[in-house]
Write a protein that holds these residues in place. Structure first.
Motif, PDB file in Angstrom:
ATOM      1  N   ALA A  60       0.848  -1.192   0.000  1.00  0.00           N
ATOM      2  CA  ALA A  60       0.000   0.000   0.000  1.00  0.00           C
ATOM      3  C   ALA A  60       0.883   1.240   0.000  1.00  0.00           C
ATOM      4  O   ALA A  60       1.941   1.264   0.615  1.00  0.00           O
ATOM      5  CB  ALA A  60      -0.922  -0.011   1.222  1.00  0.00           C
ATOM      6  N   GLN A  89     -10.417  -1.760  -6.256  1.00  0.00           N
ATOM      7  CA  GLN A  89      -9.188  -1.758  -5.471  1.00  0.00           C
ATOM      8  C   GLN A  89      -9.543  -1.680  -4.000  1.00  0.00           C
ATOM      9  O   GLN A  89     -10.554  -1.096  -3.619  1.00  0.00           O
ATOM     10  CB  GLN A  89      -8.242  -0.640  -5.879  1.00  0.00           C
ATOM     11  N   THR A  96      -7.445  -1.945   0.132  1.00  0.00           N
ATOM     12  CA  THR A  96      -6.216  -2.072   0.908  1.00  0.00           C
ATOM     13  C   THR A  96      -6.537  -2.873   2.152  1.00  0.00           C
ATOM     14  O   THR A  96      -7.510  -2.593   2.847  1.00  0.00           O
ATOM     15  CB  THR A  96      -5.669  -0.684   1.297  1.00  0.00           C
ATOM     16  N   LEU A 128      -2.110  -3.425  -1.167  1.00  0.00           N
ATOM     17  CA  LEU A 128      -3.086  -2.911  -2.122  1.00  0.00           C
ATOM     18  C   LEU A 128      -3.456  -4.030  -3.076  1.00  0.00           C
ATOM     19  O   LEU A 128      -2.577  -4.675  -3.653  1.00  0.00           O
ATOM     20  CB  LEU A 128      -2.505  -1.734  -2.916  1.00  0.00           C
TER      21      LEU A 128
END
Length: 86
Positions: free
Chosen positions: A48, A70, A72, A77
């Motif tokens: 990340a 997407q 995290t 990520l």
């Protein structure tokens, strides 16, 4: 027995990913999922805060790509992308 579990795990991962849930790291060997327009999606994972995922997607697509999803999690990520038509 191992083969049956592996096959089950791949089907379960594909089902979870298709259902819009977070893609699990154990699903990395499953076949790509496709968008309604027929484009294949790809999952990349990177630390990340870095742009390594974008760099990898750009290199893989030979240019532009669309971010499908997407997230995290635990400092990683997860980027699902599809290459744009050329």
């Amino acid at each position: 027995m191992k083969h049956n579990f592996s096959s089950f795990a791949r089907r379960a991962c594909a089902t979870l990913a298709a259902g819009g849930m977070a893609v699990l790291s154990g699903c990395s060997s499953s076949a790509p999922l496709f968008l309604p327009d027929g484009r294949a999606t790809t999952l990349v994972q990177c630390p990340a805060g870095s742009d390594l995922c974008s760099q990898q997607a750009t290199a893989s697509c030979g240019g532009a790509f669309d971010v499908v999803r997407q997230s995290t999690e635990s400092g990683t990520l997860n980027l699902i992308y599809a290459c744009r038509a050329k």
